[in-house]
Design an enzyme around this catalytic site. Structure first.
Site, PDB file in Angstrom:
ATOM      1  N   ASN A 181      66.441  45.419 124.477  1.00  0.00           N
ATOM      2  CA  ASN A 181      65.130  45.354 123.828  1.00  0.00           C
ATOM      3  C   ASN A 181      65.349  45.700 122.359  1.00  0.00           C
ATOM      4  O   ASN A 181      65.549  46.872 122.021  1.00  0.00           O
ATOM      5  CB  ASN A 181      64.180  46.358 124.505  1.00  0.00           C
ATOM      6  CG  ASN A 181      62.841  46.452 123.787  1.00  0.00           C
ATOM      7  OD1 ASN A 181      62.539  45.655 122.899  1.00  0.00           O
ATOM      8  ND2 ASN A 181      62.036  47.425 124.178  1.00  0.00           N
ATOM      9  N   TRP A 182      65.331  44.669 121.510  1.00  0.00           N
ATOM     10  CA  TRP A 182      65.631  44.901 120.086  1.00  0.00           C
ATOM     11  C   TRP A 182      64.511  45.685 119.389  1.00  0.00           C
ATOM     12  O   TRP A 182      64.706  46.179 118.304  1.00  0.00           O
ATOM     13  CB  TRP A 182      65.800  43.571 119.357  1.00  0.00           C
ATOM     14  CG  TRP A 182      66.997  42.766 119.751  1.00  0.00           C
ATOM     15  CD1 TRP A 182      67.964  43.102 120.667  1.00  0.00           C
ATOM     16  CD2 TRP A 182      67.357  41.489 119.225  1.00  0.00           C
ATOM     17  NE1 TRP A 182      68.895  42.094 120.738  1.00  0.00           N
ATOM     18  CE2 TRP A 182      68.549  41.095 119.869  1.00  0.00           C
ATOM     19  CE3 TRP A 182      66.808  40.625 118.278  1.00  0.00           C
ATOM     20  CZ2 TRP A 182      69.187  39.882 119.577  1.00  0.00           C
ATOM     21  CZ3 TRP A 182      67.428  39.411 117.988  1.00  0.00           C
ATOM     22  CH2 TRP A 182      68.605  39.045 118.637  1.00  0.00           C
ATOM     23  N   GLU A 228      55.870  52.119 124.115  1.00  0.00           N
ATOM     24  CA  GLU A 228      55.453  52.037 122.697  1.00  0.00           C
ATOM     25  C   GLU A 228      54.174  51.213 122.556  1.00  0.00           C
ATOM     26  O   GLU A 228      53.354  51.464 121.674  1.00  0.00           O
ATOM     27  CB  GLU A 228      56.617  51.470 121.860  1.00  0.00           C
ATOM     28  CG  GLU A 228      57.721  52.508 121.715  1.00  0.00           C
ATOM     29  CD  GLU A 228      59.130  51.960 121.641  1.00  0.00           C
ATOM     30  OE1 GLU A 228      59.309  50.759 121.355  1.00  0.00           O
ATOM     31  OE2 GLU A 228      60.080  52.742 121.889  1.00  0.00           O
ATOM     32  N   GLY A 269      64.813  56.756 122.923  1.00  0.00           N
ATOM     33  CA  GLY A 269      65.172  56.975 121.524  1.00  0.00           C
ATOM     34  C   GLY A 269      65.384  58.440 121.167  1.00  0.00           C
ATOM     35  O   GLY A 269      65.456  58.790 119.986  1.00  0.00           O
ATOM     36  N   GLY A 283      67.542  50.000 124.474  1.00  0.00           N
ATOM     37  CA  GLY A 283      66.948  49.906 123.143  1.00  0.00           C
ATOM     38  C   GLY A 283      68.016  49.994 122.072  1.00  0.00           C
ATOM     39  O   GLY A 283      68.735  49.024 121.803  1.00  0.00           O
ATOM     40  N   GLY A 284      68.154  51.174 121.475  1.00  0.00           N
ATOM     41  CA  GLY A 284      69.071  51.374 120.350  1.00  0.00           C
ATOM     42  C   GLY A 284      70.468  50.796 120.567  1.00  0.00           C
ATOM     43  O   GLY A 284      71.013  50.117 119.676  1.00  0.00           O
TER      44      GLY A 284
END
Ligand code: 13P
Length: 252
Positions: A9-10, A99, A175, A236-237
């Site tokens: 997931n960018w 988010e 995150g 993610g990251g």
């Protein structure tokens, strides 16, 4: 057959050229070294979908968006519909990411509507759930996840459920560098599978892919993925660095 998936997931990262260049590299890597055990999916911002779709035509990498509109079409300035996403060649859409729930106040009813629209457009849905820190600390995590699934997903038919992937993403681990322990992940994944079993029966529950997300990285992926109810990850990251992303895929 239950499918293993590693999805990147960018989020809101990478301009158009950076995203396409990253995709070319990752795509080429998986052409040369196919990820035999897992499906690899890139979930990109809307602007990349069409270009990424062209690049991955040669290869095995899949494509998803990170959100879709809650209406089918019409005068909704700035929105992108599920049908539009599907028309780029994408196969997946993430719905209910924390988010979106937190910053854009997306509630269970809205997410249920988006999920229906996405499925009706022929997309598969990666549906996210997970508790915040305080909910875990006060022992409410099971109750919260149950509500999110009941309200957001469980009005679907059994046939629709076959096009759902669930991602358990404890918000306190996203995150933050804090990861759920493999035991915490397994415990919640098993709970989710049991809820699906109760509602839809054993076959659908056993075939359901449940991903873990939240500070997943090369150093912890193998241990988390080794748990019986963890079928891969939503990253993610670490999905923004080719070496880390492919190392996580290799960990499966
Ligand atoms: P991080 O891997 O950066 O913690 O993000 C997880 C996530 O939100 C994936 O959707």
């Amino acid at each position: 057959m239950r499918k293993k998936i590693v999805a990147g997931n960018w989020k809101m990262n990478m301009n158009l050229e950076e995203g396409l260049s990253f995709t070319r590299t990752v795509n080429q890597y998986f052409i040369e070294k196919p990820a035999r055990k897992a499906e690899v999916i890139l979930c990109t911002p809307y602007i990349h979908l069409n270009g990424v779709s062209e690049i991955i035509k040669k290869g095995k990498v899949g494509l998803g968006a990170q959100n879709c509109a809650s209406e089918a079409s019409g005068a909704y300035t700035g929105e992108v519909s599920a049908v539009m996403i599907k028309s780029t060649g994408a196969q997946y859409v993430i719905i209910g990411h924390s988010e979106r729930r937190t910053y854009y106040h997306e509630n269970d009813a809205l997410l249920s509507k988006k999920t229906m629209l996405a499925l009706n457009s022929g997309l598969k849905v990666i549906f996210c759930c997970g508790e915040v820190k305080e909910e875990r600390e006060t022992g409410k995590h099971f109750e919260i996840v149950k509500r999110q699934l009941k309200e957001g997903l469980f009005s679907l038919s059994a046939a629709d459920m076959e096009n759902i992937v669930i991602a358990y993403e404890p918000v306190w681990a996203i995150g933050t560098g804090l990861t759920a322990t493999p035991e915490q992940a397994q415990e919640m994944h098993k709970y989710i599978r049991d809820l699906v079993n109760e509602k839809y029966g054993k076959d659908i529950a056993e075939d359901l892919t449940i991903l873990y997300g939240g500070s997943c990285k090369p150093s912890n992926a193998a241990e988390i993925f080794s748990k019986p109810d963890v079928d891969g990850g939503l990253i993610g990251g670490a999905s923004l660095k080719k070496e880390d992303f492919v190392a996580i895929v290799e960990a499966i």
